[in-house]
Scaffold this motif. Structure first.
Motif, PDB file in Angstrom:
ATOM      1  N   LEU A 202     -11.047   1.993  -3.907  1.00 47.92           N
ATOM      2  CA  LEU A 202     -10.628   0.760  -3.265  1.00 47.92           C
ATOM      3  C   LEU A 202      -9.151   0.455  -3.512  1.00 47.92           C
ATOM      4  CD1 LEU A 202     -13.805  -1.385  -3.978  1.00 47.92           C
ATOM      5  CD2 LEU A 202     -13.122  -0.354  -1.799  1.00 47.92           C
ATOM      6  N   THR A 203      -8.489   1.307  -4.280  1.00 48.66           N
ATOM      7  CA  THR A 203      -7.043   1.301  -4.390  1.00 48.66           C
ATOM      8  C   THR A 203      -6.621   2.715  -4.722  1.00 48.66           C
ATOM      9  OG1 THR A 203      -5.141  -0.003  -5.133  1.00 48.66           O
ATOM     10  CG2 THR A 203      -6.674   0.756  -6.846  1.00 48.66           C
ATOM     11  N   ASN A 204      -5.302   2.936  -4.807  1.00 49.29           N
ATOM     12  CA  ASN A 204      -4.817   4.290  -5.042  1.00 49.29           C
ATOM     13  C   ASN A 204      -3.692   4.290  -6.074  1.00 49.29           C
ATOM     14  OD1 ASN A 204      -2.596   3.298  -3.643  1.00 49.29           O
ATOM     15  ND2 ASN A 204      -3.075   4.388  -1.755  1.00 49.29           N
TER      16      ASN A 204
ATOM     17  N   ALA B  38      -4.939  -4.890  -3.591  1.00 59.18           N
ATOM     18  CA  ALA B  38      -5.341  -3.484  -3.666  1.00 59.18           C
ATOM     19  C   ALA B  38      -4.946  -2.762  -2.390  1.00 59.18           C
ATOM     20  CB  ALA B  38      -6.846  -3.380  -3.912  1.00 59.18           C
ATOM     21  N   HIS B  39      -5.163  -1.445  -2.409  1.00 61.71           N
ATOM     22  CA  HIS B  39      -4.793  -0.583  -1.286  1.00 61.71           C
ATOM     23  C   HIS B  39      -6.026   0.113  -0.710  1.00 61.71           C
ATOM     24  CE1 HIS B  39      -0.516  -0.105  -3.215  1.00 61.71           C
ATOM     25  NE2 HIS B  39      -0.760  -1.337  -2.805  1.00 61.71           N
ATOM     26  N   ALA B  40      -7.036  -0.670  -0.365  1.00 62.45           N
ATOM     27  CA  ALA B  40      -8.254  -0.113   0.213  1.00 62.45           C
ATOM     28  C   ALA B  40      -7.923   0.580   1.537  1.00 62.45           C
ATOM     29  CB  ALA B  40      -9.284  -1.217   0.428  1.00 62.45           C
ATOM     30  N   PRO B  41      -8.342   1.840   1.730  1.00 63.69           N
ATOM     31  CA  PRO B  41      -7.821   2.647   2.841  1.00 63.69           C
ATOM     32  C   PRO B  41      -8.138   2.130   4.241  1.00 63.69           C
ATOM     33  CG  PRO B  41      -9.614   3.790   1.708  1.00 63.69           C
ATOM     34  CD  PRO B  41      -9.224   2.629   0.848  1.00 63.69           C
ATOM     35  N   ASN B  42      -9.372   1.727   4.511  1.00 67.31           N
ATOM     36  CA  ASN B  42      -9.707   1.266   5.861  1.00 67.31           C
ATOM     37  C   ASN B  42      -9.053  -0.081   6.172  1.00 67.31           C
ATOM     38  OD1 ASN B  42     -11.577   3.391   6.861  1.00 67.31           O
ATOM     39  ND2 ASN B  42     -12.766   2.779   5.079  1.00 67.31           N
ATOM     40  N   ALA B  43      -8.994  -0.942   5.170  1.00 62.77           N
ATOM     41  CA  ALA B  43      -8.297  -2.214   5.366  1.00 62.77           C
ATOM     42  C   ALA B  43      -6.807  -1.980   5.576  1.00 62.77           C
ATOM     43  CB  ALA B  43      -8.534  -3.134   4.177  1.00 62.77           C
ATOM     44  N   MET B  44      -6.242  -0.984   4.870  1.00 58.99           N
ATOM     45  CA  MET B  44      -4.823  -0.686   5.047  1.00 58.99           C
ATOM     46  C   MET B  44      -4.526  -0.145   6.441  1.00 58.99           C
ATOM     47  SD  MET B  44      -3.143   0.673   1.509  1.00 58.99           S
ATOM     48  CE  MET B  44      -1.521   0.706   2.294  1.00 58.99           C
ATOM     49  N   PHE B  45      -5.524   0.525   7.031  1.00 64.18           N
ATOM     50  CA  PHE B  45      -5.348   0.937   8.436  1.00 64.18           C
ATOM     51  C   PHE B  45      -5.037  -0.281   9.298  1.00 64.18           C
ATOM     52  CE2 PHE B  45      -7.618   0.755  12.490  1.00 64.18           C
ATOM     53  CZ  PHE B  45      -6.848   1.645  13.242  1.00 64.18           C
ATOM     54  N   TRP B  46      -5.848  -1.329   9.159  1.00 64.87           N
ATOM     55  CA  TRP B  46      -5.623  -2.534   9.952  1.00 64.87           C
ATOM     56  C   TRP B  46      -4.311  -3.200   9.565  1.00 64.87           C
ATOM     57  CZ3 TRP B  46      -8.128  -3.510  14.252  1.00 64.87           C
ATOM     58  CH2 TRP B  46      -9.379  -2.914  14.449  1.00 64.87           C
TER      59      TRP B  46
ATOM     60  N   SER C  35       1.565  -2.974   6.050  1.00 63.20           N
ATOM     61  CA  SER C  35       1.892  -1.651   5.506  1.00 63.20           C
ATOM     62  C   SER C  35       1.770  -1.575   3.986  1.00 63.20           C
ATOM     63  CB  SER C  35       3.313  -1.231   5.926  1.00 63.20           C
ATOM     64  OG  SER C  35       3.456  -1.277   7.329  1.00 63.20           O
ATOM     65  N   HIS C  36       1.147  -2.570   3.377  1.00 62.79           N
ATOM     66  CA  HIS C  36       1.144  -2.653   1.915  1.00 62.79           C
ATOM     67  C   HIS C  36      -0.251  -2.724   1.306  1.00 62.79           C
ATOM     68  CE1 HIS C  36       2.385  -3.484  -2.089  1.00 62.79           C
ATOM     69  NE2 HIS C  36       2.328  -4.804  -2.036  1.00 62.79           N
TER      70      HIS C  36
ATOM     71  N   GLU D 269     -13.951  -3.875   2.992  1.00 65.40           N
ATOM     72  CA  GLU D 269     -13.591  -2.479   3.239  1.00 65.40           C
ATOM     73  C   GLU D 269     -14.633  -1.812   4.135  1.00 65.40           C
ATOM     74  OE1 GLU D 269     -11.562   1.290   2.865  1.00 65.40           O
ATOM     75  OE2 GLU D 269     -11.054  -0.825   3.032  1.00 65.40           O
ATOM     76  N   TRP D 270     -15.916  -2.103   3.920  1.00 66.18           N
ATOM     77  CA  TRP D 270     -16.956  -1.612   4.818  1.00 66.18           C
ATOM     78  C   TRP D 270     -16.738  -2.182   6.222  1.00 66.18           C
ATOM     79  CZ3 TRP D 270     -21.267   1.597   3.991  1.00 66.18           C
ATOM     80  CH2 TRP D 270     -21.424   2.054   2.678  1.00 66.18           C
ATOM     81  N   ASN D 271     -16.450  -3.468   6.297  1.00 66.08           N
ATOM     82  CA  ASN D 271     -16.219  -4.102   7.593  1.00 66.08           C
ATOM     83  C   ASN D 271     -15.042  -3.461   8.318  1.00 66.08           C
ATOM     84  OD1 ASN D 271     -16.485  -6.716   9.443  1.00 66.08           O
ATOM     85  ND2 ASN D 271     -14.323  -6.411   8.998  1.00 66.08           N
TER      86      ASN D 271
END
Length: 250
Positions: free
Chosen positions: A27-29, A108-116, A172-173, A199-201
């Motif tokens: 959920l982050t990187n 955090a940097h959750a990947p799918n949320a970061m896409f949006w 972008s963050h 993140e699932w959403n």
């Protein structure tokens, strides 16, 4: 420290477990993320319990309770803990100053949320578990750790009179979640649940958008009803289910 125990030892142990869980669930990187919550000592003095800088890059989320910092608000003095304070403290303090109901802040940097967060489009909020956070907008870009970012986030919350909890996308963050609860520990657990469920959403919203583009469906659907479509999304409309939240669960 008293009686041989660290200051806020149990709270810091809990935060260390949360950090590890967030990393294990991706959920982050290693590019970052920082979490905090409010705590009050027996004399009624307020502190911020916060993750240290380099939590991600240097330690990969493997922190001890001693590495979780106890910070004096506004002076930014670390009164207990091994490590240095993240520069993102300015955004965390801005959140707490914006609304006294905010007792935990999670970035955090959750990947799918970061896409949006890179699309400049508000994330459609479609699932029952995420309905409580309502709209999920993308804010204007500002560099990470900057006072400008702290100002943009706090100004947006105040101007839109956002209720707590809520979640914002930082262009972008990453994501920014503000939560409340009877205690700071309860609030950070609520923020964690929001991070995980949103993140699932984020993935579900992406797939529903693809289905519309392919002509399989005619809109975004939530709880059995159409609540928006691609044209509304492209116009920047916040798409979320405004129906009364059902009783039961949390």
């Amino acid at each position: 420290m008293s009686d041989g125990r660290m200051m806020f030892e149990r709270e810091r142990e809990d935060m260390a477990k949360i950090v590890k869980l967030i990393f294990s669930r991706k959920l982050t990187n290693v590019a970052g993320g920082n979490f905090s919550f409010k705590a009050t000592d027996k004399d009624g003095k307020d502190y911020i319990i916060m993750t240290p800088t380099m939590m991600s890059e240097a330690y990969l989320g493997e922190l001890s309770a001693a590495q979780i910092l106890v910070v004096e608000p506004h002076t930014r003095k670390v009164v207990s803990g091994i490590g240095k304070l993240t520069r993102e403290i300015n955004m965390h303090e801005a959140m707490y100053d914006t609304n006294p109901e905010i007792k935990a802040v999670l970035h955090a940097h959750a990947p799918n949320a970061m896409f949006w967060a890179t699309t400049e489009l508000p994330m459609p909020n479609l699932t029952e578990a995420t309905q409580k956070v309502a709209a999920v907008p993308v804010l204007d870009f500002a560099p990470n750790c900057s006072e400008e970012l702290a100002s943009i986030t706090s100004t947006y919350i105040k101007e839109n009179n956002l209720t707590v909890p809520h979640m914002l996308l930082l262009d972008s963050h990453g994501v920014l979640i503000n939560a409340t609860g009877e205690t700071g520990v309860m609030a950070i657990h609520k923020a964690l649940s929001i991070l995980d469920t949103v993140e699932w959403n984020a993935e579900i919203a992406y797939k529903q958008a693809i289905f519309q583009a392919l002509g399989i469906t005619d809109g975004f659907y939530s709880k059995g009803e159409k609540i928006g479509d691609l044209d509304e999304l492209k116009s920047g409309k916040a798409i979320y289910n405004k129906a009364k939240i059902a009783a039961g669960g949390d």
